[in-house]
Design an enzyme around this catalytic site. Structure first.
Site, PDB file in Angstrom:
ATOM      1  N   ASP A  75      35.536  -8.311 107.292  1.00  8.47           N
ATOM      2  CA  ASP A  75      36.555  -8.113 108.315  1.00  8.47           C
ATOM      3  C   ASP A  75      36.791  -6.617 108.532  1.00  8.47           C
ATOM      4  OD1 ASP A  75      38.937  -9.375 109.838  1.00  8.47           O
ATOM      5  OD2 ASP A  75      39.895  -7.829 108.618  1.00  8.47           O
ATOM      6  N   GLU A 121      31.808  -6.917 110.642  1.00  9.61           N
ATOM      7  CA  GLU A 121      32.590  -6.983 111.882  1.00  9.61           C
ATOM      8  C   GLU A 121      32.773  -5.566 112.433  1.00  9.61           C
ATOM      9  OE1 GLU A 121      33.346  -9.877 112.953  1.00  9.61           O
ATOM     10  OE2 GLU A 121      35.067  -9.756 114.277  1.00  9.61           O
TER      11      GLU A 121
HETATM   12  C1  LAG Z   1      39.819  -8.547 112.370  1.00 15.63           C
HETATM   13  N1  LAG Z   1      38.570  -8.163 112.479  1.00 15.63           N
HETATM   14  O1  LAG Z   1      38.143  -6.942 112.357  1.00 15.63           O
HETATM   15  C2  LAG Z   1      40.156  -9.976 112.514  1.00 15.63           C
HETATM   16  O2  LAG Z   1      39.062 -10.709 113.045  1.00 15.63           O
HETATM   17  C3  LAG Z   1      41.412 -10.122 113.330  1.00 15.63           C
HETATM   18  O3  LAG Z   1      41.684 -11.468 113.556  1.00 15.63           O
HETATM   19  C4  LAG Z   1      42.561  -9.433 112.577  1.00 15.63           C
HETATM   20  O4  LAG Z   1      43.764  -9.432 113.367  1.00 15.63           O
HETATM   21  C5  LAG Z   1      42.215  -7.982 112.306  1.00 15.63           C
HETATM   22  N2  LAG Z   1      40.813  -7.667 112.169  1.00 15.63           N
HETATM   23  C6  LAG Z   1      42.907  -7.540 111.026  1.00 15.63           C
HETATM   24  O5  LAG Z   1      42.338  -8.192 109.914  1.00 15.63           O
HETATM   25  C7  LAG Z   1      44.621 -10.550 113.197  1.00 15.63           C
HETATM   26  C8  LAG Z   1      45.496 -10.747 114.435  1.00 15.63           C
HETATM   27  C9  LAG Z   1      46.575  -9.679 114.498  1.00 15.63           C
HETATM   28  C10 LAG Z   1      47.403  -9.689 113.214  1.00 15.63           C
HETATM   29  C11 LAG Z   1      46.421  -9.379 112.076  1.00 15.63           C
HETATM   30  C12 LAG Z   1      47.108  -9.367 110.717  1.00 15.63           C
HETATM   31  O6  LAG Z   1      44.677 -10.683 115.601  1.00 15.63           O
HETATM   32  O7  LAG Z   1      47.449  -9.988 115.606  1.00 15.63           O
HETATM   33  O8  LAG Z   1      48.412  -8.729 113.272  1.00 15.63           O
HETATM   34  O9  LAG Z   1      45.401 -10.414 112.025  1.00 15.63           O
HETATM   35  O10 LAG Z   1      47.726 -10.594 110.452  1.00 15.63           O
HETATM   36  C13 LAG Z   1      49.758  -9.213 113.017  1.00 15.63           C
HETATM   37  C14 LAG Z   1      50.673  -8.968 114.195  1.00 15.63           C
HETATM   38  C15 LAG Z   1      50.845  -7.451 114.410  1.00 15.63           C
HETATM   39  C16 LAG Z   1      51.382  -6.799 113.129  1.00 15.63           C
HETATM   40  C17 LAG Z   1      50.422  -7.120 111.987  1.00 15.63           C
HETATM   41  C18 LAG Z   1      50.904  -6.572 110.649  1.00 15.63           C
HETATM   42  O11 LAG Z   1      50.115  -9.567 115.380  1.00 15.63           O
HETATM   43  O12 LAG Z   1      51.778  -7.238 115.470  1.00 15.63           O
HETATM   44  O13 LAG Z   1      51.433  -5.380 113.309  1.00 15.63           O
HETATM   45  O14 LAG Z   1      50.306  -8.567 111.861  1.00 15.63           O
HETATM   46  O15 LAG Z   1      52.118  -7.145 110.264  1.00 15.63           O
END
Ligand code: LAG
Ligand code: CA
Length: 474
Positions: A197, A234
């Site tokens: 990741d 990734e």
């Molecule tokens: C990835 N690949 O490089 C993953 O495929 C992707 O799904 C991950 O984002 C990202 N990198 C970090 O591992 C996902 C969500 C984000 C989420 C993050 C952490 O798409 O939206 O962020 O996982 O759970 C969420 C909130 C953010 C917040 C963050 C930290 O949406 O607003 O800032 O959590 O609390």
């Protein structure tokens, strides 16, 4: 090795998103082995944040690690080990989604899915343990707010916090050893490789050091001796930033997100399919690229089928996957989703207490209960046999396209055709030896004549795909 899985020549991995370990084990035994799949990329098995404040148990809580203990929403360590052993026993490999660029996000504290306490703002993760010295020093990040916000600067991309996730300092021996220890623990269980990741947000030399410290695959689990794990990195590169997939060559397969766009455009306009591999776009070499029609991120954040194909447009999706498995470029991964409607955050199908529901298989061998199981759709799993019978080096030839029909040969081994609409009855040139073959999709017999021509008939308007290959049957 890092760039090819230990899969006895099998060529297709599936990403089963958010399945329980008990269900993956059953799926290896009842379906994946017979279908000829190489293996399964599973959701992160390590301890993760349990999030209820922003949203009830979103899927993305698993991208916020708390420790490397193997207790997650998908199950316990015992269940994980049992899955790996049962899948290996039927020749299906497990690849782990490894989240090692960061830990949980700032502002979060409490207990993870294995019960470990943590406090992100204090950079304290005692379940590993990691403390403040294990996170990237803030003065190494050139952005004002400490977050990744300038993709034109590799120091910003790699030293800043990705969406405020606490960024591990991979330059240190301790972090490298901790991650390599996690990798080795999994490999010792019998895991065959990893999807890394956010590899784009890690310095290649840091990741390389972690990889090089990782054990060889476990010979007790059926792997040849001295075999390195397979790595899928990734790296989101759309020709739009300072970090390129080429920087990771030699470390594994790199995700080729430009392929997702190319195949989506191509299915809308067949004339563009000939260019799905476009070196002019900087796309990775065939023997370095991991290609896929969609993944869990871009299936959620697309602007329609002309941007990224997904299960939401089933016929277009089937065409996109069939073409992907037929054409020679890259190592292929297929998505296996749960349906999420318009809700980006919603987790997998669940019971009232939010524990993940079991996958249900119906009388037609398709999934129910909110599980989409693209990997079981007939024209998709049948094309796995076709790809397994090909050699990447064959390339393609006898390429034909008239807007509604696209067809090509794979050297002397195979021939593929698909149509956008209506039905087809047309003669094509193949490179195959004369003889009788079975279309792997419709199971109809066809004859390749002594001059290599074949009369192709397609009548199934929902799965308008035809494929024959040497040594394949239906
Ligand atoms: C990835 N690949 O490089 C993953 O495929 C992707 O799904 C991950 O984002 C990202 N990198 C970090 O591992 C996902 C969500 C984000 C989420 C993050 C952490 O798409 O939206 O962020 O996982 O759970 C969420 C909130 C953010 C917040 C963050 C930290 O949406 O607003 O800032 O959590 O609390
Ligand atoms: Ca980083």
């Amino acid at each position: 090795g890092y760039e090819n899985p230990a899969c006895d020549g099998k060529t297709v991995v599936i990403q089963v998103f958010e399945w329980k370990w008990t269900d993956v084990a059953l799926e290896c035994e009842r379906f994946l082995s017979q279908a000829g799949y190489c293996g399964v990329q599973v959701s992160p098995p390590n301890e993760h944040a349990v999030i209820t404040a922003d949203y009830p148990y979103p899927w993305w809580q698993r991208y916020q690690p708390i420790s490397y203990k193997l207790v997650s929403r998908s199950g316990t360590e015992e269940e994980f080990i049992d899955m790996v052993h049962r899948c290996n026993a039927v020749g299906v490999r497990i690849f782990v989604d490894a989240v090692v660029n960061h830990m949980a996000g700032l502002g979060r504290q409490g207990y993870g899915s294995a019960g470990s306490p943590f406090d992100s703002d204090a950079l304290d993760f005692p379940g590993v343990p990691y403390g403040p010295e294990d996170f990237t020093p803030r003065d190494l990040c050139p952005s004002g707010d400490g977050n990744v916000n300038n993709y034109g600067d590799p120091y910003n991309v790699r030293n800043c916090y990705l969406v405020s996730l606490c960024d591990l300092y991979g330059a240190t021996d301790y972090v490298r050893q901790s991650v390599a220890g996690y990798f080795s623990k999994l490999v010792d269980i019998g895991v065959a490789g990893f999807r890394v990741d956010a590899a784009k947000h890690m310095w290649p030399e840091d990741l390389q050091a972690m990889m090089d410290m990782t054990h060889d695959l476990n010979t007790d689990q059926g792997f040849p001796s001295n075999t390195r794990p397979f790595f899928m990195l990734e790296v989101v590169d759309r020709n739009d930033g300072a970090v390129t997939v080429q920087e990771y060559y030699g470390m594994g397969r790199v995700t080729e997100f430009r392929y997702c766009q190319k195949i989506a455009w191509g299915v809308q306009n067949f004339e563009q399919l000939a260019g799905v591999y476009d070196p002019g776009w900087g796309m990775a070499d065939s023997d370095k690229a991991l290609v896929f029609v969609d993944n869990h991120d871009n299936q959620r954040s697309n602007g329609g089928p002309g941007d990224t194909l997904s299960y939401k447009w089933p016929k277009d999706y089937r065409l996109g996957v069939a073409f992907t498995l037929a054409q020679p470029y890259g190592f292929t991964r297929i998505m296996s989703s749960y349906s999420f409607g318009d809700d980006y955050d919603v987790g997998p199908p669940h019971l009232s207490d939010y524990t993940t529901a079991s996958v249900v298989i119906d009388g037609d061998n398709q999934c129910e209960g909110g599980w989409v199981c693209e990997h079981r759709w007939p024209s998709i799993y049948k094309m796995v046999r076709f790809r397994n019978a090909m050699e990447e080096t064959d390339g393609w030839d006898n390429y034909y396209c008239d807007g509604n029909v696209v067809a090509f040969s794979r050297g002397t081994r195979g021939f593929f055709a698909m149509i956008k609409s209506g039905t087809l009855s047309q003669t094509f040139q193949t490179g195959m030896p004369a003889g009788t073959y079975e279309d792997v999709v419709s199971c109809q017999s066809v004859t390749v004549q002594s001059d290599g021509t074949v009369q192709v008939t397609i009548t199934n308007e929902e799965e308008p795909v035809f494929a024959i290959c040497v040594g394949c049957d239906c």
